[in-house]
Design a protein around this motif. Structure first.
Motif, PDB file in Angstrom:
ATOM      1  N   LYS A  41     -11.499   3.108  -1.596  1.00  0.00           N
ATOM      2  CA  LYS A  41     -10.823   3.402  -2.869  1.00  0.00           C
ATOM      3  C   LYS A  41      -9.303   3.456  -2.681  1.00  0.00           C
ATOM      4  CE  LYS A  41     -14.601   6.019  -5.001  1.00  0.00           C
ATOM      5  NZ  LYS A  41     -15.067   7.362  -5.434  1.00  0.00           N
ATOM      6  N   MET A  42      -8.872   4.082  -1.581  1.00  0.00           N
ATOM      7  CA  MET A  42      -7.438   4.206  -1.305  1.00  0.00           C
ATOM      8  C   MET A  42      -6.790   2.857  -1.002  1.00  0.00           C
ATOM      9  SD  MET A  42      -6.275   7.167  -1.806  1.00  0.00           S
ATOM     10  CE  MET A  42      -4.670   6.899  -1.051  1.00  0.00           C
ATOM     11  N   LYS A  43      -7.575   1.917  -0.483  1.00  0.00           N
ATOM     12  CA  LYS A  43      -7.022   0.606  -0.124  1.00  0.00           C
ATOM     13  C   LYS A  43      -6.436  -0.109  -1.333  1.00  0.00           C
ATOM     14  CE  LYS A  43      -9.384  -0.766   4.131  1.00  0.00           C
ATOM     15  NZ  LYS A  43     -10.429  -1.609   4.735  1.00  0.00           N
ATOM     16  N   ASN A  44      -6.958   0.181  -2.523  1.00  0.00           N
ATOM     17  CA  ASN A  44      -6.426  -0.443  -3.727  1.00  0.00           C
ATOM     18  C   ASN A  44      -4.944  -0.114  -3.894  1.00  0.00           C
ATOM     19  OD1 ASN A  44      -8.939  -1.497  -4.348  1.00  0.00           O
ATOM     20  ND2 ASN A  44      -9.551   0.323  -5.507  1.00  0.00           N
ATOM     21  N   LEU A  45      -4.582   1.141  -3.592  1.00  0.00           N
ATOM     22  CA  LEU A  45      -3.176   1.542  -3.680  1.00  0.00           C
ATOM     23  C   LEU A  45      -2.346   0.904  -2.575  1.00  0.00           C
ATOM     24  CD1 LEU A  45      -3.352   5.375  -4.523  1.00  0.00           C
ATOM     25  CD2 LEU A  45      -2.894   3.491  -6.078  1.00  0.00           C
ATOM     26  N   GLU A  46      -2.932   0.812  -1.368  1.00  0.00           N
ATOM     27  CA  GLU A  46      -2.205   0.245  -0.222  1.00  0.00           C
ATOM     28  C   GLU A  46      -1.927  -1.243  -0.429  1.00  0.00           C
ATOM     29  OE1 GLU A  46      -0.892   2.083   1.969  1.00  0.00           O
ATOM     30  OE2 GLU A  46      -2.032   3.936   1.722  1.00  0.00           O
ATOM     31  N   ASP A  47      -2.770  -1.911  -1.225  1.00  0.00           N
ATOM     32  CA  ASP A  47      -2.601  -3.349  -1.437  1.00  0.00           C
ATOM     33  C   ASP A  47      -1.518  -3.667  -2.467  1.00  0.00           C
ATOM     34  OD1 ASP A  47      -4.530  -3.928   0.409  1.00  0.00           O
ATOM     35  OD2 ASP A  47      -6.159  -4.117  -1.046  1.00  0.00           O
ATOM     36  N   LEU A  48      -1.097  -2.661  -3.232  1.00  0.00           N
ATOM     37  CA  LEU A  48      -0.053  -2.886  -4.236  1.00  0.00           C
ATOM     38  C   LEU A  48       1.322  -2.752  -3.586  1.00  0.00           C
ATOM     39  CD1 LEU A  48      -1.534  -0.971  -7.292  1.00  0.00           C
ATOM     40  CD2 LEU A  48      -1.065  -3.407  -7.188  1.00  0.00           C
ATOM     41  N   LYS A  49       1.976  -3.872  -3.359  1.00  0.00           N
ATOM     42  CA  LYS A  49       3.266  -3.900  -2.657  1.00  0.00           C
ATOM     43  C   LYS A  49       4.407  -3.543  -3.610  1.00  0.00           C
ATOM     44  CE  LYS A  49       1.272  -5.573   1.085  1.00  0.00           C
ATOM     45  NZ  LYS A  49       1.055  -4.721   2.260  1.00  0.00           N
ATOM     46  N   ILE A  50       5.441  -2.919  -3.045  1.00  0.00           N
ATOM     47  CA  ILE A  50       6.649  -2.584  -3.805  1.00  0.00           C
ATOM     48  C   ILE A  50       7.835  -3.260  -3.126  1.00  0.00           C
ATOM     49  CG2 ILE A  50       8.155  -0.738  -4.646  1.00  0.00           C
ATOM     50  CD1 ILE A  50       5.796   1.185  -4.437  1.00  0.00           C
ATOM     51  N   LYS A  51       8.630  -3.979  -3.890  1.00  0.00           N
ATOM     52  CA  LYS A  51       9.801  -4.660  -3.321  1.00  0.00           C
ATOM     53  C   LYS A  51      10.907  -3.650  -2.999  1.00  0.00           C
ATOM     54  CE  LYS A  51       9.093  -9.118  -5.630  1.00  0.00           C
ATOM     55  NZ  LYS A  51       9.643 -10.091  -6.598  1.00  0.00           N
ATOM     56  N   ASP A  52      11.636  -3.887  -1.890  1.00  0.00           N
ATOM     57  CA  ASP A  52      12.764  -3.013  -1.534  1.00  0.00           C
ATOM     58  C   ASP A  52      13.813  -2.977  -2.633  1.00  0.00           C
ATOM     59  OD1 ASP A  52      11.737  -2.256   0.863  1.00  0.00           O
ATOM     60  OD2 ASP A  52      12.856  -3.690   2.083  1.00  0.00           O
ATOM     61  N   SER A  53      13.887  -4.050  -3.406  1.00  0.00           N
ATOM     62  CA  SER A  53      14.942  -4.179  -4.429  1.00  0.00           C
ATOM     63  C   SER A  53      14.622  -3.429  -5.723  1.00  0.00           C
ATOM     64  CB  SER A  53      15.176  -5.663  -4.742  1.00  0.00           C
ATOM     65  OG  SER A  53      13.951  -6.265  -5.178  1.00  0.00           O
TER      66      SER A  53
END
Length: 621
Positions: free
Chosen positions: A561-573
């Motif tokens: 379940k937590m992997k769903n959050l880990e897969d959502l990438k956030i750009k440094d910008s």
């Protein structure tokens, strides 16, 4: 004079040794720069490796292809598995070590690595061009080029030693402090802070009356740290001993409190909460009339003894007067007094998940420079920094362990997301998935990953595959082996376990919490024939899997379940100030940490579940 290096590691402590060894073994040309080659891998505090949660880390380092477990095994004088009375998630291996042999074994191990060079001199600074590190500069003005640099400066950055009202510069007893690096890093925009740690006096074991103190032997059937066949189990051990302080000891120590740098404001840095000085214990726990003291030998042959639990920075005459009032220490002679040391560190929220700094490319921090305490915490950071520096300069994917994969992953995740304002120490309670992160399965968890990046050997990988095959086969045998009611019911009743009404497989009976495999063997003789050819390690791992199967399944479901959050990438910008619904604190923390995934953002102190929901919606757009 110098060739260009792929990687320069600054500092020869536990972090530096693991960093240099990992990168060199993976193929990088590495230089290890240290102020004193005679103190490489010095055990500057107690002569022991492992302990609660720390032992799990050492086994993880070993499983990945690091050396801490092997060196600990080669230099150990005693082995104990702590917390055996609790569940297997809490079992923690610990060795008492020969201090001199530990350092010697580390140096010899490093010298056997062809890609690794050494240079003895203080490093005065790093060379940075266009926000990218390109080498180091030594105190003699030598400039050595490299593609990446790992700083593992321990307690040496502007180190200040305190003994009573005396204070003098030093990174460790009788060793000078390192100057210049902190100031340069601050000019580059890094935030720094001060921390404090301490060490107890060392005494002459010939002057201790061991008849008056309690003996603490090693395990009757000792084990070892390393999963490899390179090390052996001890066939003899040295005992430790336990004694206690008393009200008179406390009274004498209190006489010196006015001269204590801890209480008169001379020490600004925060010390380790879970390993306080003796004066701190007396002050904080005034209701207690005694505190435990562990009497630990420094090696096989030396008479020097480490007085664990008596860490202090009081004047040396007060230390000596008080220690002589401890039971068994009436005639004791001190070799050297205890002292406190203050040093610079850099809050680890300034690092990426790889331990690379956010401000300067290809610059990595590992060990006490990140605010941690302990050999094991330092060593695992060094290992990960060395691995990632090698991967980065070879344009390969970074190697990051998650919280569900390793205690190492928990430690680094805690540091970079939450930071620390006191020396960080690992505990089993910090790991939410600790039932999965046991010391017994570190090789099964991590050796495939270590092998994949080119650090763990083919031999190690083959051994793990064979072990897993044996575990699977053993469990299968237990499932097919039927136990008859007329043979086992009488014995089951003796241990208050419900009788069986029909033939039942051994697997089902072993799932009962009140029955261990050893008891099952005594109940059912045929099982003794079945275990022939299976090692103690395989039988123990199988039993743990059977007992905790349902818990392990739940943990794995939670991780998915937590992997769903880990897969959502956030750009440094990403500009968090442009997301109006976020709280002010969340904006500030997210801007500072710059999380790389939504999962990482969710673990930042001050970022609420509501903030994560808002971020999720925003990223979805």
């Amino acid at each position: 004079m110098f060739q260009d290096y792929d990687l320069i590691v600054v500092g020869g402590g536990h972090a530096g040794c693991e960093a240099a060894a990992a990168a060199a073994n993976m193929g990088s040309k590495v230089l290890l720069a240290t102020m004193n080659m005679n103190t490489i891998a010095q055990m500057s505090c107690n002569p022991a490796v492992g302990g609660v949660a720390k032992g799990q880390i050492v086994r993880e380092i070993d499983a990945l292809g690091g050396y801490s477990g092997i060196i600990a095994d080669k230099s150990m004088i005693q082995f104990r598995m702590l917390n055996k009375s609790k569940g297997p998630a809490m079992w923690s291996p610990r060795t008492q070590n020969d201090r001199m042999r530990f350092a010697e074994e580390w140096r010899l191990q490093l010298e056997r690595i062809p890609n690794l060079d050494f240079w003895q001199e203080m490093v005065a600074g790093i060379i940075v061009e266009n926000n990218k590190v390109v080498g180091i500069e030594t105190s003699m003005g030598l400039k050595i080029k490299a593609k990446a640099v790992v700083l593992t400066n321990g307690t040496f950055l502007n180190g200040l030693i305190h003994i009573g009202e005396k204070q003098f510069g030093g990174g460790r007893s009788a060793e000078r402090a390192s100057k210049g690096i902190t100031e340069q890093l601050e000019e580059l925009g890094f935030e720094s802070g001060r921390m404090k740690t301490g060490t107890p006096p060392r005494v002459d074991g010939r002057t201790i009356d061991y008849t008056k103190i309690e003996e603490q032997k090693g395990d009757e059937h000792p084990e070892k740290f390393s999963f490899s066949k390179e090390t052996k189990i001890l066939d003899r051990q040295r005992s430790c001993h336990i004694t206690y302080t008393n009200p008179l000891v406390h009274e004498i120590l209190e006489e010196g409190f006015e001269k204590s740098p801890m209480f008169n404001g001379r020490i600004q840095g925060l010390g380790p909460r879970y390993c306080p000085s003796i004066e701190d214990k007396i002050n904080r726990f005034a209701e207690r009339n005694r505190h435990q003291i562990f009497v630990e030998p420094e090696g096989w042959d030396t008479v020097e003894v480490y007085v664990n639990g008596f860490s202090t920075s009081l004047p040396e005459d007060i230390q000596h007067k008080a220690i002589k009032e401890i039971e068994g220490f009436k005639n004791v002679k001190m070799f050297r007094p205890g002292y406190a040391i203050e040093y610079d560190f850099f809050p680890p929220t300034q690092l990426k998940t790889t331990l690379e700094t956010k401000l300067v490319e290809n610059l990595y921090f590992a060990g006490q420079i990140n605010g941690t305490t302990g050999y094991e915490e330092a060593a695992c950071q060094g290992l990960m920094a060395g691995i990632n520096a090698h991967l980065k300069i070879n344009e390969k994917e970074p190697f990051v362990l998650t919280r569900s994969e390793a205690y190492i992953g928990v430690l680094i995740d805690d540091l970079i997301n939450k930071g620390t304002d006191e020396p960080y120490r690992m505990f089993t309670s910090r790991a939410e998935h600790r039932i999965l992160l046991r010391q017994d399965n570190a090789d099964v968890r991590l050796t495939p990953l270590g092998h994949q990046i080119g650090l763990a050997s083919d031999e190690r990988m083959k051994y793990v595959e064979e072990k897993q095959l044996h575990i699977d086969a053993f469990i299968k045998n237990l499932k097919t082996h039927k136990v008859k009611p007329n043979i086992v019911n009488e014995n089951l009743s003796k241990i208050n376990s419900s009788p069986i009404k029909e033939k039942t497989n051994a697997y089902s009976i072993l799932k009962r919490p009140e029955i261990s495999f050893k008891e099952l063997q005594q109940i059912e003789d045929e099982l003794n024939q079945m275990i022939n050819g299976y090692s103690k390690e395989v039988i123990e791992a199988s039993e743990i899997h059977i007992k905790y199967e349902s818990y392990i399944q739940k943990e794995n479901q939670m991780i998915e379940k937590m992997k769903n959050l880990e897969d959502l990438k956030i750009k440094d910008s990403l500009d968090y100030s442009q997301i109006p619904a976020l709280s002010s604190e969340a904006k500030e923390k997210l801007r500072k940490v710059k999380p790389q995934t939504l999962g990482q953002a969710s673990r930042i102190s001050g970022v609420t579940p509501a903030d994560i929901s808002i971020l999720m919606v925003y990223l979805g757009r």
